[in-house]
Write an enzyme that holds these catalytic residues in place. Structure first.
Site, PDB file in Angstrom:
ATOM      1  N   TYR A  50       7.427   4.815  -3.498  1.00 16.12           N
ATOM      2  CA  TYR A  50       7.687   3.382  -3.677  1.00 16.12           C
ATOM      3  C   TYR A  50       6.262   2.759  -4.110  1.00 16.12           C
ATOM      4  CZ  TYR A  50       8.851  -1.285  -2.258  1.00 16.12           C
ATOM      5  OH  TYR A  50       8.818  -2.878  -2.221  1.00 16.12           O
ATOM      6  N   SER A  66       3.727  -4.994  -3.493  1.00 19.96           N
ATOM      7  CA  SER A  66       3.940  -4.634  -2.226  1.00 19.96           C
ATOM      8  C   SER A  66       2.307  -3.981  -1.755  1.00 19.96           C
ATOM      9  CB  SER A  66       4.743  -3.245  -1.972  1.00 19.96           C
ATOM     10  OG  SER A  66       4.504  -2.812  -0.788  1.00 19.96           O
TER      11      SER A  66
END
Length: 239
Positions: free
Chosen positions: A152, A139
């Site tokens: 995250y 990501s």
């Protein structure tokens, strides 16, 4: 036929990758926590000609990981392992001040520890494959400091570094961490339920050609972005 294991294979990017590989004649082992959606994804892949085994369960569970690898072994081995299953840690996302240690632990457990455990379990089969490869879905939150994405992002940063080290330690394999970009997925919707830009985000299918390019061209192990892979492919096609 080559065999791919895809975690989080019931929807989103995992499902899109599964369908694309099924069209290419790959055998698949798909795993996800939701048995109904997983079964539907398996049927869709089989309809495209793939040989599919679905194993419902939580990739964070060691026993489940053993079942997944056993299913792949029964199909002939593991040529590709895609670490796609992800946990946010909190949904909707919260700042680090609001993120409990249990939430951070959950993100790390699914996004890093489970990936490590599954690869360790599958490593003999990956080493035995003619062109073994591991893809870990990363990501941009792993490299950018976005408010509320700290837990995250930290887990994905850890996954990136883990992938980089695995690539050095296993030179016979290809190990790629891939940032697919912001996609229209249930995970992103859960993270940011009121996202005003949701309609503008591409569907997961839009970035599948980037992953297929990695498999076709087998560049060196490392971190890649889907955007750069797609741009390079477009530049090459235009020459």
């Amino acid at each position: 036929m080559p065999v791919a294991v895809i975690t989080g294979g019931s929807k989103g990017l995992g499902r899109a990758l599964a369908l694309a590989l099924a069209e290419r004649g790959w055998s698949l082992v798909l795993t996800a926590r939701g048995p109904g959606e997983l079964a539907e994804a398996g049927r869709a892949a089989e309809g495209l000609g793939g040989v599919v085994r679905t194993v419902a369960g939580d990739v964070a569970d060691a026993g489940h990981r053993s079942e997944v690898v056993a299913a792949a072994r029964a199909l002939g081995g593991v040529d590709l392992l895609v670490n796609n299953a992800s946990a946010l840690g909190a949904a909707p996302l919260v700042t680090l001040a609001g993120l409990g240690t249990a939430g951070l632990r959950a993100a790390l457990e699914t996004n890093v520890v489970a990936a490590h455990g599954l690869v360790r379990e599958a490593l003999p089969l990956l080493r035995a494959a003619p062109a073994g490869a591991v893809v870990s879905v990363s990501s941009d939150a792993a490299v950018e400091a976005y408010p509320a994405w700290g837990g995250y992002g930290a887990s994905k940063a850890a996954l990136d570094h883990w992938s980089a080290v695995l690539g050095v330690e296993e030179p016979g394999l290809r190990v790629w961490a891939v940032d697919p970009g912001d996609l229209r997925t249930e995970l992103y919707r859960a993270a940011v339920p009121d996202d005003p830009d949701e309609a503008e985000r591409p569907e997961p299918e839009a970035v599948v050609p980037a992953f297929l390019r990695l498999l076709d061209e087998r560049p060196v192990s490392g971190r890649y972005t889907a955007a750069a892979l797609l741009e390079a492919a477009a530049d090459g096609a235009g020459r």
